[in-house]
Scaffold this active site. Structure first.
Site, PDB file in Angstrom:
ATOM      1  N   TYR A 143       0.812  -1.199  -0.129  1.00 54.23           N
ATOM      2  CA  TYR A 143       0.027  -0.135  -0.125  1.00 54.23           C
ATOM      3  C   TYR A 143       0.875   1.330  -0.013  1.00 54.23           C
ATOM      4  O   TYR A 143       0.262   2.368  -0.245  1.00 54.23           O
ATOM      5  CB  TYR A 143      -0.845  -0.022   1.410  1.00 54.23           C
ATOM      6  CG  TYR A 143      -1.951  -1.167   0.983  1.00 54.23           C
ATOM      7  CD1 TYR A 143      -2.207  -2.006   0.340  1.00 54.23           C
ATOM      8  CD2 TYR A 143      -2.755  -1.209   2.446  1.00 54.23           C
ATOM      9  CE1 TYR A 143      -3.150  -2.710   0.130  1.00 54.23           C
ATOM     10  CE2 TYR A 143      -3.683  -2.166   2.399  1.00 54.23           C
ATOM     11  CZ  TYR A 143      -3.871  -3.169   1.274  1.00 54.23           C
ATOM     12  OH  TYR A 143      -4.923  -3.890   1.314  1.00 54.23           O
ATOM     13  N   LYS A 198       4.243 -14.995   3.111  1.00 55.71           N
ATOM     14  CA  LYS A 198       4.391 -15.493   2.116  1.00 55.71           C
ATOM     15  C   LYS A 198       5.721 -16.029   1.517  1.00 55.71           C
ATOM     16  O   LYS A 198       6.201 -15.574   0.446  1.00 55.71           O
ATOM     17  CB  LYS A 198       3.364 -14.971   0.912  1.00 55.71           C
ATOM     18  CG  LYS A 198       3.061 -15.735  -0.141  1.00 55.71           C
ATOM     19  CD  LYS A 198       2.199 -16.710  -0.144  1.00 55.71           C
ATOM     20  CE  LYS A 198       1.889 -17.789  -1.317  1.00 55.71           C
ATOM     21  NZ  LYS A 198       1.054 -18.817  -1.031  1.00 55.71           N
ATOM     22  N   ASP A 231      -2.009 -17.825   2.813  1.00 62.37           N
ATOM     23  CA  ASP A 231      -3.266 -18.656   2.248  1.00 62.37           C
ATOM     24  C   ASP A 231      -3.725 -19.780   3.288  1.00 62.37           C
ATOM     25  O   ASP A 231      -4.782 -19.995   3.613  1.00 62.37           O
ATOM     26  CB  ASP A 231      -3.005 -19.391   1.033  1.00 62.37           C
ATOM     27  CG  ASP A 231      -1.390 -20.039   0.905  1.00 62.37           C
ATOM     28  OD1 ASP A 231      -0.609 -19.706   1.772  1.00 62.37           O
ATOM     29  OD2 ASP A 231      -1.147 -20.574  -0.154  1.00 62.37           O
ATOM     30  N   ASP A 255      -5.178  -6.807   6.179  1.00 61.27           N
ATOM     31  CA  ASP A 255      -6.299  -6.259   5.625  1.00 61.27           C
ATOM     32  C   ASP A 255      -7.241  -7.230   5.408  1.00 61.27           C
ATOM     33  O   ASP A 255      -8.441  -7.257   6.027  1.00 61.27           O
ATOM     34  CB  ASP A 255      -5.997  -5.398   4.502  1.00 61.27           C
ATOM     35  CG  ASP A 255      -7.095  -4.260   4.420  1.00 61.27           C
ATOM     36  OD1 ASP A 255      -8.157  -4.209   4.959  1.00 61.27           O
ATOM     37  OD2 ASP A 255      -6.971  -3.581   3.384  1.00 61.27           O
ATOM     38  N   ASP A 259     -10.843  -8.947   8.155  1.00 60.23           N
ATOM     39  CA  ASP A 259     -12.013  -8.932   7.335  1.00 60.23           C
ATOM     40  C   ASP A 259     -12.623 -10.335   7.422  1.00 60.23           C
ATOM     41  O   ASP A 259     -13.776 -10.447   7.736  1.00 60.23           O
ATOM     42  CB  ASP A 259     -12.295  -8.410   5.847  1.00 60.23           C
ATOM     43  CG  ASP A 259     -12.507  -7.021   5.627  1.00 60.23           C
ATOM     44  OD1 ASP A 259     -12.242  -6.487   6.765  1.00 60.23           O
ATOM     45  OD2 ASP A 259     -13.216  -6.613   4.718  1.00 60.23           O
TER      46      ASP A 259
END
Ligand code: NAD
Length: 373
Positions: A143, A198, A231, A255, A259
């Site tokens: 970001y 990751k 993942d 982020d 959620d």
């Protein structure tokens, strides 16, 4: 105690839920003898409409002079087609995070007992409740990649012919300081930390993992540390969330995972967040957005906004007792069957459905019933 709060309600449901957040802070101020001075300012789409920029100087000045920022939500379809730097999120929220150095985003995902049946997982997977803290790095990663690569010919996020590029960049100090926040939080809880990355694919994740391992070994060897690819972490959160205590991860992974955690807890309208700087200055906001689909209808759940106010009292002002009083009041309101539509149970006969303002009034009323001063 006297504190000055920058109140940035924003767009969509922002102003509706903020009104209820302030009602509850007023009830706390009255009960515990504090003075909260509110300085309201425009942010997001409404600020763009009024000043031509989503984060005008007027709003910056209000934030500069405040002890904390209480934030609603920004954005909506009306402003989606603006140039990227003028959109509410890219033009206001991201700059606020970087101007005030708000690198540590604390996102608790807690199931309030009376809402267990509103959660999306089978109740046996949530037996005994759920209490996870996601510590998300907030001023780095993809970001903010553009801030670090301005000298490169390809500008991040801009389409160059058939290509669009984003950069995920992390430095050792950035990773160490968020690891420190996560370790401190873990020490006050179950001393269990899961670092999500990751590292099988991304170079920034390989560095992330190495730095977290080194930091924990050196500073907090008593913490039980494990690692998960993002993942797998998503799958584990959706199937066995109770294995987690504190999760630490980079900006975008945090982020997305928070959620997902919100869906597990029942409604995105229940989850608050705190974004803190190294000096303790902070911005406190619900994790949800401006929900344009329900704005102006009195349907929004104000509890995430109210709980963000509770986090502000605790983290920015050190008022833990007052913060706990808000949580207790919310628990009692829920135990007594009061609900907004998003957290209604299957047994609609049992629920007492309230509007946005009805819920705010109820929590404020219950604050006065919380025992002790
Ligand atoms: P959203 O969080 O606004 O809404 C997602 C869904 O959850 C919608 O169905 C909405 O009605 C529901 N919802 C959200 N908050 C609720 C509440 N308090 N009570 C009941 N239901 C609630 O996400 P979105 O639809 O992807 O985004 C809408 C706008 O918000 C976009 O412009 C987006 O850019 C912006 N946004 C802003 C922030 C922020 O200000 N921090 C965060 C995320 C999205």
């Amino acid at each position: 105690m006297k504190k000055c709060i920058a109140v940035l309600a924003g767009d969509g449901i922002g102003p509706e839920i903020m009104k209820e957040g302030l009602k509850v802070l007023d009830a706390v101020a009255k009960k515990y003898g504090h003075t909260f001075e509110y300085k309201e300012a425009l942010v997001g789409g409404c600020a763009y409409d009024a000043y031509g920029h989503p984060l005008p100087d007027e709003t910056r000045k209000v934030c500069d002079s405040a002890d904390a920022i209480y934030f609603g939500a920004v954005g909506g379809p009306k402003w989606e087609t603006l140039p990227a730097e003028l959109t509410p999120e890219r033009g206001a929220l991201l700059p606020l995070r970087s101007i005030y150095g708000l690198f540590a985003n604390l996102r608790p995902a807690v199931i309030f007992g009376p809402l267990a049946d509103a959660a999306s997982l089978k109740s046996e997977r949530l037996k005994g409740g759920l209490d996870i803290l996601i510590v998300r790095e907030l001023t780095g990663g993809v970001y903010f990649g553009r801030n670090k690569v301005t000298s490169l010919a390809l500008k991040e996020g801009t389409v160059q012919g058939e290509y669009a590029v984003d950069y995920m960049i992390y430095s050792v100090p950035e990773i160490e300081r968020i690891a420190k926040v996560a370790c401190e939080a873990a020490m006050k809880r179950g001393k269990k930390l899961t670092s999500v990355d990751k590292a099988n694919v991304l170079e920034s994740s390989k560095l992330w993992r190495k730095v977290v391992i080194d930091y924990v070994q050196k500073k907090y060897p008593m913490i039980q540390l494990n690692h998960m690819y993002v993942d797998n972490a998503a799958m584990q959160l959706a199937t066995n969330p109770k294995q987690f205590d504190v999760i630490v991860t980079e900006n975008m992974f945090g982020d997305i995972l928070s959620d997902l955690a919100s869906a597990i807890t029942g409604s995105i309208g229940m989850l608050p967040s705190a974004s803190l700087s190294e000096t303790g200055f902070g911005l406190f906001e619900p994790i949800h957005g401006s929900a344009p689909d329900i704005a102006g209808q009195g349907k929004a759940n104000p509890l995430a906004q109210i709980l963000s106010g509770a986090m502000m009292l605790k983290y920015a002002f050190g008022l833990s007792k007052e913060s706990n009083a808000i949580e207790h009041a919310i628990m009692s309101v829920l135990e007594d069957g009061y609900r907004t539509g998003d957290i209604a149970s299957a047994n609609t006969l049992k629920d007492k459905i309230l509007s946005t303002s009805g819920m705010g009034i109820k929590v404020a009323e219950y604050i006065s019933k919380v025992e002790g001063k």
